[in-house]
Scaffold this motif. Structure first.
Motif, PDB file in Angstrom:
ATOM      1  N   ARG A 127      13.682  46.260  -1.833  1.00 58.01           N
ATOM      2  CA  ARG A 127      14.269  46.263  -3.176  1.00 58.01           C
ATOM      3  C   ARG A 127      13.371  47.035  -4.147  1.00 58.01           C
ATOM      4  O   ARG A 127      13.843  47.869  -4.917  1.00 58.01           O
ATOM      5  CB  ARG A 127      14.494  44.830  -3.652  1.00 58.01           C
TER       6      ARG A 127
ATOM      7  N   SER B 268      20.112  42.016   4.879  1.00 62.06           N
ATOM      8  CA  SER B 268      20.494  40.604   4.900  1.00 62.06           C
ATOM      9  C   SER B 268      19.607  39.870   5.909  1.00 62.06           C
ATOM     10  O   SER B 268      19.054  40.487   6.837  1.00 62.06           O
ATOM     11  CB  SER B 268      21.964  40.442   5.291  1.00 62.06           C
TER      12      SER B 268
ATOM     13  N   SER C  75      22.235  44.580   0.320  1.00 62.49           N
ATOM     14  CA  SER C  75      22.755  43.295   0.802  1.00 62.49           C
ATOM     15  C   SER C  75      23.234  43.394   2.250  1.00 62.49           C
ATOM     16  O   SER C  75      23.143  42.421   3.002  1.00 62.49           O
ATOM     17  CB  SER C  75      23.878  42.779  -0.098  1.00 62.49           C
ATOM     18  N   GLU C  76      23.718  44.560   2.659  1.00 64.65           N
ATOM     19  CA  GLU C  76      24.178  44.746   4.041  1.00 64.65           C
ATOM     20  C   GLU C  76      23.006  45.028   4.991  1.00 64.65           C
ATOM     21  O   GLU C  76      22.883  44.405   6.042  1.00 64.65           O
ATOM     22  CB  GLU C  76      25.174  45.914   4.117  1.00 64.65           C
TER      23      GLU C  76
ATOM     24  N   PHE D 200      31.942  53.296  -0.040  1.00 64.74           N
ATOM     25  CA  PHE D 200      30.711  54.072  -0.173  1.00 64.74           C
ATOM     26  C   PHE D 200      30.459  54.922   1.066  1.00 64.74           C
ATOM     27  O   PHE D 200      30.879  54.562   2.166  1.00 64.74           O
ATOM     28  CB  PHE D 200      29.503  53.148  -0.389  1.00 64.74           C
TER      29      PHE D 200
ATOM     30  N   ASN E   3      33.123  49.509   1.910  1.00 61.81           N
ATOM     31  CA  ASN E   3      33.246  49.170   0.494  1.00 61.81           C
ATOM     32  C   ASN E   3      33.463  50.401  -0.383  1.00 61.81           C
ATOM     33  O   ASN E   3      33.116  50.404  -1.565  1.00 61.81           O
ATOM     34  CB  ASN E   3      32.005  48.384   0.041  1.00 61.81           C
TER      35      ASN E   3
ATOM     36  N   ASP F 214      24.225  51.776  -9.070  1.00 60.12           N
ATOM     37  CA  ASP F 214      23.710  50.409  -8.909  1.00 60.12           C
ATOM     38  C   ASP F 214      24.572  49.624  -7.931  1.00 60.12           C
ATOM     39  O   ASP F 214      24.049  48.868  -7.108  1.00 60.12           O
ATOM     40  CB  ASP F 214      23.669  49.679 -10.259  1.00 60.12           C
ATOM     41  N   ASP F 215      25.895  49.826  -7.995  1.00 61.86           N
ATOM     42  CA  ASP F 215      26.798  49.109  -7.094  1.00 61.86           C
ATOM     43  C   ASP F 215      26.538  49.477  -5.639  1.00 61.86           C
ATOM     44  O   ASP F 215      26.499  48.613  -4.770  1.00 61.86           O
ATOM     45  CB  ASP F 215      28.260  49.399  -7.446  1.00 61.86           C
ATOM     46  N   GLN F 216      26.375  50.780  -5.371  1.00 65.11           N
ATOM     47  CA  GLN F 216      26.126  51.196  -3.993  1.00 65.11           C
ATOM     48  C   GLN F 216      24.762  50.695  -3.514  1.00 65.11           C
ATOM     49  O   GLN F 216      24.618  50.240  -2.382  1.00 65.11           O
ATOM     50  CB  GLN F 216      26.212  52.716  -3.818  1.00 65.11           C
TER      51      GLN F 216
ATOM     52  N   GLU G 238      23.111  48.018  -4.483  1.00 67.88           N
ATOM     53  CA  GLU G 238      23.199  46.576  -4.220  1.00 67.88           C
ATOM     54  C   GLU G 238      23.976  46.294  -2.934  1.00 67.88           C
ATOM     55  O   GLU G 238      23.585  45.428  -2.148  1.00 67.88           O
ATOM     56  CB  GLU G 238      23.838  45.843  -5.404  1.00 67.88           C
ATOM     57  N   TYR G 239      25.058  47.030  -2.732  1.00 64.04           N
ATOM     58  CA  TYR G 239      25.852  46.846  -1.510  1.00 64.04           C
ATOM     59  C   TYR G 239      25.009  47.156  -0.276  1.00 64.04           C
ATOM     60  O   TYR G 239      24.968  46.382   0.683  1.00 64.04           O
ATOM     61  CB  TYR G 239      27.100  47.739  -1.550  1.00 64.04           C
ATOM     62  N   MET G 240      24.313  48.289  -0.302  1.00 66.80           N
ATOM     63  CA  MET G 240      23.520  48.701   0.858  1.00 66.80           C
ATOM     64  C   MET G 240      22.357  47.739   1.113  1.00 66.80           C
ATOM     65  O   MET G 240      22.093  47.372   2.261  1.00 66.80           O
ATOM     66  CB  MET G 240      23.015  50.137   0.685  1.00 66.80           C
TER      67      MET G 240
END
Length: 167
Positions: A19, A44, A40-41, A154, A152, A32-34, A36-38
């Motif tokens: 992070r 994880s 979190s995937e 992306f 998602n 920011d959305d991409q 955060e998505y990446m």
């Protein structure tokens, strides 16, 4: 600098280092959305634990012994393709850039790849990531490019790079 093998006990540390480094490395490249998505995937608990249980997948933490602090990590997978190791991840926190840690980590990787009998290292790097120049300075070359759907809505728009091990 010292590289220490990561275990499942280090999942939270890897997530934190990812992070911190991503916020710097991708701030001008990914939304920011991409991002955060990446994160979190790809980072994880389930994903990291699965990789750490794979005998071909290795994570090493990069320890700056002078400061007694973890500065980043490297994650790679032997035998990803025939006689090929894939460098999936190498990230350093912003404060550690320019200390030579990335170069030392790649030299460490070269040794591990040779020990394993692989002859080639491959990686993907975002087409807009300044790290491409770093890889080129270490002997990597672009051999292809690709756009990869990661879900998602992306994509990753990457150069594919390789380094050939010469003993």
């Amino acid at each position: 600098m010292k590289l220490t093998k990561a275990t499942e006990d280090n999942v939270t540390l890897i997530q934190d280092l990812a992070r911190r480094s991503w916020k710097n490395a991708y701030a001008d490249i990914l939304s920011d959305d991409q991002m955060e998505y990446m994160l979190s995937e790809m980072y994880s608990n389930t994903e990291l634990e699965s990789q750490l249980q794979n005998p071909n997948y290795h994570y090493y933490l990069i320890l700056d012994e002078d400061n007694d602090s973890y500065e980043g990590f490297i994650g790679y997978e032997h035998n990803y393709e025939d006689k090929t190791t894939k460098l999936h991840r190498i990230y350093l926190i912003p404060e550690s850039k320019g200390k030579g840690l990335g170069k030392l980590a790649l030299q460490f990787l070269n040794e591990k790849v040779s020990e394993n009998g692989n002859e080639r290292i491959i990686l993907n790097v975002n087409k807009h990531n300044a790290a491409k120049k770093f890889y080129e300075s270490q002997g990597y070359r672009v051999y292809d490019e690709g756009v990869f759907d990661i879900g998602n809505g992306f994509v990753m728009d990457d150069f594919l790079m390789e380094f050939l091990i010469h003993d």
